[in-house]
Design a protein around this motif. Structure first.
Motif, PDB file in Angstrom:
ATOM      1  N   LYS A  45       7.998   5.127   6.695  1.00 53.66           N
ATOM      2  CA  LYS A  45       8.400   4.178   7.639  1.00 53.66           C
ATOM      3  C   LYS A  45       7.400   3.175   8.172  1.00 53.66           C
ATOM      4  CE  LYS A  45      12.903   5.644   9.431  1.00 53.66           C
ATOM      5  NZ  LYS A  45      13.738   5.536  10.485  1.00 53.66           N
ATOM      6  N   TRP A  46       7.972   1.908   8.486  1.00 54.60           N
ATOM      7  CA  TRP A  46       6.983   0.874   9.141  1.00 54.60           C
ATOM      8  C   TRP A  46       7.275   0.788  10.392  1.00 54.60           C
ATOM      9  CZ3 TRP A  46       4.379  -3.227   5.893  1.00 54.60           C
ATOM     10  CH2 TRP A  46       4.316  -2.844   4.758  1.00 54.60           C
ATOM     11  N   THR A  47       6.272   0.210  11.169  1.00 52.33           N
ATOM     12  CA  THR A  47       6.512  -0.435  12.483  1.00 52.33           C
ATOM     13  C   THR A  47       7.000  -1.571  12.569  1.00 52.33           C
ATOM     14  OG1 THR A  47       4.642   1.177  13.279  1.00 52.33           O
ATOM     15  CG2 THR A  47       5.369  -0.931  14.695  1.00 52.33           C
ATOM     16  N   PRO A  48       8.182  -1.914  12.763  1.00 54.04           N
ATOM     17  CA  PRO A  48       8.602  -3.317  12.847  1.00 54.04           C
ATOM     18  C   PRO A  48       8.117  -4.416  13.383  1.00 54.04           C
ATOM     19  CG  PRO A  48      10.130  -2.012  14.255  1.00 54.04           C
ATOM     20  CD  PRO A  48       9.433  -1.010  13.628  1.00 54.04           C
ATOM     21  N   ALA A  49       8.452  -5.757  12.842  1.00 53.33           N
ATOM     22  CA  ALA A  49       7.803  -6.943  13.177  1.00 53.33           C
ATOM     23  C   ALA A  49       8.268  -7.308  14.497  1.00 53.33           C
ATOM     24  CB  ALA A  49       7.889  -7.801  12.260  1.00 53.33           C
ATOM     25  N   GLN A 100      -4.785   1.735   5.443  1.00 55.53           N
ATOM     26  CA  GLN A 100      -5.303   2.555   4.604  1.00 55.53           C
ATOM     27  C   GLN A 100      -4.474   3.903   4.159  1.00 55.53           C
ATOM     28  OE1 GLN A 100      -8.359   2.219   3.107  1.00 55.53           O
ATOM     29  NE2 GLN A 100      -7.848   4.067   2.102  1.00 55.53           N
ATOM     30  N   GLY A 101      -3.774   4.302   5.380  1.00 58.90           N
ATOM     31  CA  GLY A 101      -2.897   5.620   5.106  1.00 58.90           C
ATOM     32  C   GLY A 101      -1.726   5.133   3.983  1.00 58.90           C
ATOM     33  N   TYR A 102      -1.349   3.850   3.943  1.00 61.88           N
ATOM     34  CA  TYR A 102      -0.287   3.507   3.216  1.00 61.88           C
ATOM     35  C   TYR A 102      -0.631   3.252   1.666  1.00 61.88           C
ATOM     36  CZ  TYR A 102       3.948   1.234   1.510  1.00 61.88           C
ATOM     37  OH  TYR A 102       5.133   0.812   1.053  1.00 61.88           O
ATOM     38  N   ALA A 103      -2.118   2.832   1.796  1.00 64.31           N
ATOM     39  CA  ALA A 103      -2.754   2.830   0.314  1.00 64.31           C
ATOM     40  C   ALA A 103      -3.005   3.964  -0.149  1.00 64.31           C
ATOM     41  CB  ALA A 103      -4.072   2.014   0.430  1.00 64.31           C
ATOM     42  N   ASP A 104      -3.354   4.919   0.636  1.00 64.92           N
ATOM     43  CA  ASP A 104      -3.369   6.614   0.052  1.00 64.92           C
ATOM     44  C   ASP A 104      -2.278   7.090  -0.260  1.00 64.92           C
ATOM     45  OD1 ASP A 104      -6.147   6.316   0.929  1.00 64.92           O
ATOM     46  OD2 ASP A 104      -5.970   7.405   2.846  1.00 64.92           O
ATOM     47  N   TYR A 105      -0.904   6.787   0.314  1.00 61.75           N
ATOM     48  CA  TYR A 105       0.256   7.278  -0.064  1.00 61.75           C
ATOM     49  C   TYR A 105       0.430   6.554  -1.655  1.00 61.75           C
ATOM     50  CZ  TYR A 105       5.210   6.551  -1.095  1.00 61.75           C
ATOM     51  OH  TYR A 105       6.364   6.705  -1.632  1.00 61.75           O
ATOM     52  N   PRO A 116       2.597  -0.504   8.405  1.00 62.46           N
ATOM     53  CA  PRO A 116       2.917   1.075   8.003  1.00 62.46           C
ATOM     54  C   PRO A 116       2.630   1.743   9.278  1.00 62.46           C
ATOM     55  CG  PRO A 116       1.780   0.105   6.186  1.00 62.46           C
ATOM     56  CD  PRO A 116       1.539  -1.087   7.284  1.00 62.46           C
ATOM     57  N   VAL A 117       3.594   2.632   9.440  1.00 57.19           N
ATOM     58  CA  VAL A 117       3.147   3.537  10.497  1.00 57.19           C
ATOM     59  C   VAL A 117       1.853   4.444  10.458  1.00 57.19           C
ATOM     60  CG1 VAL A 117       4.123   5.697  11.921  1.00 57.19           C
ATOM     61  CG2 VAL A 117       5.509   3.809  11.037  1.00 57.19           C
ATOM     62  N   SER A 118       1.445   4.703   9.117  1.00 60.63           N
ATOM     63  CA  SER A 118       0.290   5.446   8.819  1.00 60.63           C
ATOM     64  C   SER A 118      -0.985   4.476   8.929  1.00 60.63           C
ATOM     65  CB  SER A 118       0.431   6.066   7.511  1.00 60.63           C
ATOM     66  OG  SER A 118       0.894   5.107   6.527  1.00 60.63           O
ATOM     67  N   GLY A 119      -0.684   3.304   8.908  1.00 63.70           N
ATOM     68  CA  GLY A 119      -1.736   2.282   9.011  1.00 63.70           C
ATOM     69  C   GLY A 119      -1.895   1.744   7.372  1.00 63.70           C
TER      70      GLY A 119
END
Length: 268
Positions: free
Chosen positions: A116-120, A53-58, A48-51
């Motif tokens: 959004k995510w940072t792509p693989a 932990q940031g994604y878990a918070d979302y 995830p772009v937010s990392g």
């Protein structure tokens, strides 16, 4: 000297042949990345772009426990599988391990509406990757129709504890007059979004515990999960001002029942 030169030429030829063979083997072992291929394992996975932990918070902040699931006492972990595209968007969402239709739908909504995510990456190029995320729904204590209720000493025929209270399962749980959808519509129509929460763009849910009395009135409201910025106080005000419910029934008689429900705050 001639023999030496011939040997040198032969060695060079053999080296060139070996190099060509090695290159061919390398190409066979590491094929070029296919543009539309979906990878399960890559050198550099999507994140995830937010990392994390940031994604878990979302997920925690934006999860909305479906009313039907609360009333039905439904909980569990829904695994959602999806593809992170080269652009960082998600596609091909599907429920891998279903729990219930309403919880499955909420899990899909969370992933679809997420950041959004940072792509693989694989061999230095962006690729599509399949990802699986678990979305857990933990039912708050006291929420849902099947939840136990507490009876006063004079109401209960079974043996009671030293506190004068006993816990039984409702024959018919407490429920809003007109249904849960009508109750949540009332909450939204009568909600006064706190100015501080609006200014800070605070959104989410406040979990409120309350007692449905024998006459259907809602009392003893208290916070189970806070949101802050004035939302907690507004949630308590709404529950205290809410219309009466149909009380729980035990052996045909109205009794008190404790409930826990979310009050949602979403900016339009």
């Amino acid at each position: 000297m001639l023999i030496t030169i011939r040997r040198l030429i032969l060695l060079l030829a053999l080296s060139a042949a070996s190099l060509a063979t090695a290159q061919a083997q390398q190409k066979l072992k590491y094929p070029k990345t296919k543009p539309d291929e979906i990878y399960d394992a890559v050198a550099k996975p999507a994140v995830p772009v937010s990392g994390l932990q940031g994604y878990a918070d979302y997920l925690e902040k934006n999860q909305q426990y479906p009313t039907a699931a609360l009333q039905g006492g439904q909980s569990g972990t829904v695994e959602v599988t999806f593809v992170v595209e080269k652009s960082g968007s998600v596609s091909s969402l599907a429920v891998k391990t279903p729990v219930s239709p309403v919880l499955d739908a909420e899990a899909l909504r969370l992933i679809k509406g997420g950041p959004k995510w940072t792509p693989a990456e694989n061999k230095g190029a962006k690729v599509r990757q399949r990802v699986t995320i678990p979305i857990t729904f933990n039912l708050p204590l006291g929420a849902g129709g099947p939840a136990p209720m507490t009876l006063d000493r004079e109401e209960s025929k079974p043996a009671v504890s030293a506190t004068g209270l006993t816990v039984v399962k409702a024959d018919q749980p407490a429920r809003p007059v007109g249904g849960t959808d009508a109750f949540f519509d009332w909450l939204q129509k009568n909600q006064r979004y706190p100015a501080l929460a609006r200014k800070k763009s605070v959104q989410g849910k406040v979990m409120v515990e309350f007692m449905v009395q024998k006459d259907g009135s809602l009392t003893d409201a208290k916070l189970v999960k806070r949101l802050g910025a004035g939302c907690d106080e507004e949630a308590l005000r709404l529950i205290k001002a809410a219309p009466k419910w149909e009380p729980a029934l035990y052996q045909g008689q109205p009794v008190k029942q404790k409930m826990v429900l979310p009050v949602l705050f979403h900016l339009l």
